[in-house]
Design a protein around this motif. Structure first.
Motif, PDB file in Angstrom:
ATOM      1  N   GLU A 173      45.651 -92.204 -12.023  1.00 28.33           N
ATOM      2  CA  GLU A 173      46.199 -91.814 -13.323  1.00 28.33           C
ATOM      3  C   GLU A 173      45.442 -92.484 -14.458  1.00 28.33           C
ATOM      4  O   GLU A 173      45.160 -91.851 -15.484  1.00 28.33           O
ATOM      5  CB  GLU A 173      47.679 -92.175 -13.383  1.00 28.33           C
ATOM      6  CG  GLU A 173      48.514 -91.418 -12.370  1.00 28.33           C
ATOM      7  CD  GLU A 173      49.798 -92.158 -12.036  1.00 28.33           C
ATOM      8  OE1 GLU A 173      50.006 -93.263 -12.544  1.00 28.33           O
ATOM      9  OE2 GLU A 173      50.575 -91.602 -11.261  1.00 28.33           O
ATOM     10  N   ILE A 174      45.085 -93.746 -14.280  1.00 28.81           N
ATOM     11  CA  ILE A 174      44.331 -94.469 -15.310  1.00 28.81           C
ATOM     12  C   ILE A 174      42.940 -93.870 -15.462  1.00 28.81           C
ATOM     13  O   ILE A 174      42.465 -93.652 -16.576  1.00 28.81           O
ATOM     14  CB  ILE A 174      44.254 -95.970 -14.964  1.00 28.81           C
ATOM     15  CG1 ILE A 174      45.646 -96.583 -15.016  1.00 28.81           C
ATOM     16  CG2 ILE A 174      43.308 -96.695 -15.922  1.00 28.81           C
ATOM     17  CD1 ILE A 174      45.713 -97.995 -14.515  1.00 28.81           C
ATOM     18  N   LEU A 175      42.294 -93.570 -14.344  1.00 29.87           N
ATOM     19  CA  LEU A 175      40.969 -92.958 -14.409  1.00 29.87           C
ATOM     20  C   LEU A 175      41.023 -91.582 -15.050  1.00 29.87           C
ATOM     21  O   LEU A 175      40.115 -91.189 -15.785  1.00 29.87           O
ATOM     22  CB  LEU A 175      40.361 -92.874 -13.015  1.00 29.87           C
ATOM     23  CG  LEU A 175      39.947 -94.198 -12.381  1.00 29.87           C
ATOM     24  CD1 LEU A 175      39.449 -93.980 -10.970  1.00 29.87           C
ATOM     25  CD2 LEU A 175      38.894 -94.870 -13.222  1.00 29.87           C
ATOM     26  N   SER A 176      42.092 -90.852 -14.785  1.00 24.70           N
ATOM     27  CA  SER A 176      42.260 -89.540 -15.404  1.00 24.70           C
ATOM     28  C   SER A 176      42.408 -89.669 -16.915  1.00 24.70           C
ATOM     29  O   SER A 176      41.840 -88.880 -17.666  1.00 24.70           O
ATOM     30  CB  SER A 176      43.476 -88.851 -14.799  1.00 24.70           C
ATOM     31  OG  SER A 176      43.700 -87.627 -15.432  1.00 24.70           O
ATOM     32  N   ILE A 186      41.286 -92.170 -18.787  1.00 21.38           N
ATOM     33  CA  ILE A 186      39.988 -92.611 -19.325  1.00 21.38           C
ATOM     34  C   ILE A 186      39.025 -91.441 -19.398  1.00 21.38           C
ATOM     35  O   ILE A 186      38.294 -91.277 -20.381  1.00 21.38           O
ATOM     36  CB  ILE A 186      39.414 -93.761 -18.466  1.00 21.38           C
ATOM     37  CG1 ILE A 186      40.258 -95.020 -18.657  1.00 21.38           C
ATOM     38  CG2 ILE A 186      37.956 -94.035 -18.821  1.00 21.38           C
ATOM     39  CD1 ILE A 186      39.885 -96.152 -17.738  1.00 21.38           C
ATOM     40  N   PHE A 187      39.014 -90.593 -18.376  1.00 20.12           N
ATOM     41  CA  PHE A 187      38.157 -89.417 -18.396  1.00 20.12           C
ATOM     42  C   PHE A 187      38.540 -88.482 -19.536  1.00 20.12           C
ATOM     43  O   PHE A 187      37.682 -87.929 -20.219  1.00 20.12           O
ATOM     44  CB  PHE A 187      38.227 -88.676 -17.061  1.00 20.12           C
ATOM     45  CG  PHE A 187      37.412 -87.420 -17.044  1.00 20.12           C
ATOM     46  CD1 PHE A 187      36.031 -87.480 -16.974  1.00 20.12           C
ATOM     47  CD2 PHE A 187      38.024 -86.181 -17.124  1.00 20.12           C
ATOM     48  CE1 PHE A 187      35.273 -86.331 -16.971  1.00 20.12           C
ATOM     49  CE2 PHE A 187      37.279 -85.025 -17.119  1.00 20.12           C
ATOM     50  CZ  PHE A 187      35.894 -85.098 -17.042  1.00 20.12           C
ATOM     51  N   GLY A 188      39.826 -88.302 -19.763  1.00 22.66           N
ATOM     52  CA  GLY A 188      40.279 -87.448 -20.856  1.00 22.66           C
ATOM     53  C   GLY A 188      39.861 -87.968 -22.216  1.00 22.66           C
ATOM     54  O   GLY A 188      39.432 -87.203 -23.090  1.00 22.66           O
ATOM     55  N   ILE A 189      39.958 -89.280 -22.407  1.00 25.90           N
ATOM     56  CA  ILE A 189      39.534 -89.884 -23.675  1.00 25.90           C
ATOM     57  C   ILE A 189      38.030 -89.735 -23.847  1.00 25.90           C
ATOM     58  O   ILE A 189      37.545 -89.387 -24.929  1.00 25.90           O
ATOM     59  CB  ILE A 189      39.966 -91.360 -23.734  1.00 25.90           C
ATOM     60  CG1 ILE A 189      41.484 -91.440 -23.846  1.00 25.90           C
ATOM     61  CG2 ILE A 189      39.305 -92.077 -24.905  1.00 25.90           C
ATOM     62  CD1 ILE A 189      42.042 -92.834 -23.668  1.00 25.90           C
ATOM     63  N   TRP A 190      37.269 -89.984 -22.794  1.00 23.63           N
ATOM     64  CA  TRP A 190      35.815 -89.832 -22.870  1.00 23.63           C
ATOM     65  C   TRP A 190      35.431 -88.380 -23.153  1.00 23.63           C
ATOM     66  O   TRP A 190      34.488 -88.104 -23.888  1.00 23.63           O
ATOM     67  CB  TRP A 190      35.174 -90.318 -21.583  1.00 23.63           C
ATOM     68  CG  TRP A 190      33.692 -90.136 -21.589  1.00 23.63           C
ATOM     69  CD1 TRP A 190      32.974 -89.328 -20.783  1.00 23.63           C
ATOM     70  CD2 TRP A 190      32.749 -90.768 -22.461  1.00 23.63           C
ATOM     71  NE1 TRP A 190      31.639 -89.404 -21.093  1.00 23.63           N
ATOM     72  CE2 TRP A 190      31.474 -90.286 -22.119  1.00 23.63           C
ATOM     73  CE3 TRP A 190      32.867 -91.689 -23.504  1.00 23.63           C
ATOM     74  CZ2 TRP A 190      30.321 -90.689 -22.786  1.00 23.63           C
ATOM     75  CZ3 TRP A 190      31.719 -92.091 -24.159  1.00 23.63           C
ATOM     76  CH2 TRP A 190      30.483 -91.599 -23.800  1.00 23.63           C
TER      77      TRP A 190
END
Length: 63
Positions: free
Chosen positions: A3-6, A8-12
């Protein structure tokens, strides 16, 4: 953890989209600077349409 990686990917992804948006505006200014004043509106419209059609093609799931 996924969930955290998701997130971070969305913000990037959003940051990258903002960079592309400003890059498109920069290209429009460079191109209009190389043309005469009377053609600047046409160049800006061409770049706006390029951005609009590119956005639709990018987000269209059938393309």
């Amino acid at each position: 953890m996924n969930e955290i990686l998701s997130e971070i990917f969305g913000i990037w992804y959003l940051i990258g989209a903002a960079f592309v948006f400003f890059m498109q505006a920069g290209f429009a200014m460079v191109e209009s600077g190389f043309t005469r004043i009377k053609n600047a509106g046409n160049i800006l419209m061409k770049n706006l349409m390029d951005f609009c059609l590119g956005t639709v093609a990018f987000f269209d799931p059938w393309v």
